[in-house]
Write a protein that holds these residues in place. Structure first.
Motif, mmCIF file in Angstrom:
data_model
loop_
_atom_site.group_PDB
_atom_site.id
_atom_site.type_symbol
_atom_site.label_atom_id
_atom_site.label_comp_id
_atom_site.label_asym_id
_atom_site.label_seq_id
_atom_site.Cartn_x
_atom_site.Cartn_y
_atom_site.Cartn_z
ATOM 1 N N GLU A 1 -6.348 9.349 10.771
ATOM 2 C CA GLU A 1 -6.248 9.831 12.299
ATOM 3 C C GLU A 1 -5.165 10.387 12.602
ATOM 4 O OE1 GLU A 1 -9.674 6.532 13.944
ATOM 5 O OE2 GLU A 1 -7.486 6.106 14.070
ATOM 6 N N GLU A 2 -4.080 9.866 11.957
ATOM 7 C CA GLU A 2 -2.717 10.682 12.153
ATOM 8 C C GLU A 2 -2.647 12.044 11.755
ATOM 9 O OE1 GLU A 2 2.215 10.014 11.441
ATOM 10 O OE2 GLU A 2 0.501 8.765 10.416
ATOM 11 N N SER A 3 -3.459 12.409 10.729
ATOM 12 C CA SER A 3 -3.357 13.734 10.198
ATOM 13 C C SER A 3 -4.109 14.594 11.244
ATOM 14 C CB SER A 3 -4.090 13.945 8.764
ATOM 15 O OG SER A 3 -3.076 12.983 7.876
ATOM 16 N N TYR A 4 -5.400 14.059 11.574
ATOM 17 C CA TYR A 4 -6.104 14.738 12.741
ATOM 18 C C TYR A 4 -5.105 15.238 13.957
ATOM 19 C CZ TYR A 4 -9.217 14.996 16.585
ATOM 20 O OH TYR A 4 -9.914 15.314 17.812
ATOM 21 N N ARG A 5 -4.575 13.916 14.361
ATOM 22 C CA ARG A 5 -3.948 14.480 15.454
ATOM 23 C C ARG A 5 -2.661 15.569 15.285
ATOM 24 N NH1 ARG A 5 -4.135 8.640 15.773
ATOM 25 N NH2 ARG A 5 -1.826 8.490 15.063
#
Length: 303
Positions: A241-245
């Protein structure tokens, strides 16, 4: 939700190298590494091999539409098995080529012949096993340049499993120097980011280069292993999810790292890691990660 797996391994037998020693299949999921026997796969893999038919059965069972067969010197060189597999299942499988990059110009010539044949595509480098006999080798060393030149000329993607901090800087340089190569960073940056003792800044640097470079992507596989956690793998969910953001849905693609990840979870759990557990990623963007990006990049453009 459709599913395409961009990182699955098949082999008639393990015939690779690790820790500077030969590795080969025995029975019941075990392999020999030198004189040592280790559990490599679940015991249900009776002959310690991962056949194409077994992968297809898992795909049918778990709703995976298509897959990319990913090589690795860790398992051995299996180009011909990949060719036969793709020919047997042309609508469902694509296979990535593997040559010994340490051969320099000869490796480039072998790759060009593979690309001219038109069955396999791309190229894989797993830094640890590729450079075991020459551990000081950098991805940017001049003797490796003919391989990058070949991939760039043929507009072929390169899949990279990084292990060292210097690999990150090398990827930034390669992506800038070879704009017609699509680089896919396996395992969200892998050991270079999540290996024991690696600086936290490494992961942030990887996110930065993926965001900044039009030709760098990531696959989502294997992250739970680095955190030694059990399903539903909360640390891995947070990483994805951090990568997505930071990089957006266009730069991420789901992958299983089958069959090794079956030591840590079921195939359906691997699918659910992104498909269901990443609740902070909108469903439309999860669809992009689970299949749409891979369809566009690997099953439509490359012929």
């Amino acid at each position: 939700m459709k599913v395409i797996d961009i990182h699955a391994h098949v082999y008639e037998k393990v015939a690779g190298i690790t820790r500077g020693k030969p590795m080969s299949s025995t029975v019941l999921g075990r392999v020999s590494i030198g004189n040592e026997q280790v559990q490599f796969l679940p015991p249900a893999f009776e002959k310690s091999r991962s056949t194409t038919e077994m992968l297809i059965a898992y795909m049918d069972w778990c709703g995976i539409e298509k897959a990319i067969l990913m090589p690795n010197p860790y398992y051995g060189y299996h180009n011909q098995y990949f060719v036969r597999s793709v020919q047997q299942y042309p609508d469902r499988l694509r296979g990535v080529a593997l040559v010994d990059i340490m051969e320099g110009q000869l490796a480039a010539e072998k790759l060009a012949a593979i690309y001219d044949e038109g069955i396999l595509f791309g190229f894989k480098v797993e830094v640890d096993s590729t450079f075991q006999c020459a551990p000081g080798t950098r991805l940017t060393d001049a003797r490796l340049a003919p391989v990058w030149d070949c991939c760039n000329q043929y507009h072929q993607p390169v899949f990279l499993h990084m292990f060292r901090t210097q690999d990150i800087a090398d990827v930034r340089y390669l992506a800038s120097s070879y704009p017609d190569i699509m680089f896919v960073l396996c395992h969200m940056g892998a050991d270079a980011c999540f290996g024991k003792g690696m600086p936290a800044d490494n992961y942030r640097e990887v996110l930065s280069i993926v965001k900044d470079a039009d030709n760098i992507y990531m696959d989502t596989s294997t992250v739970p292993v680095y955190f030694e956690e059990e399903y539903p793998w909360p640390a891995a969910v947070n990483i994805i999810e951090e990568s997505y953001r930071h990089v957006g849905p266009e730069k991420l693609m789901w992958a299983s790292d089958y069959p090794g990840m079956l030591n840590h979870g079921t195939m359906k759990q691997l699918i659910h890691l992104v498909g269901k557990q990443c609740v902070n990623i909108p469903v439309s963007h999860r669809r992009m990660i689970m299949s749409e990006n891979a369809q566009r990049l690997f099953f439509s453009n490359y012929k």
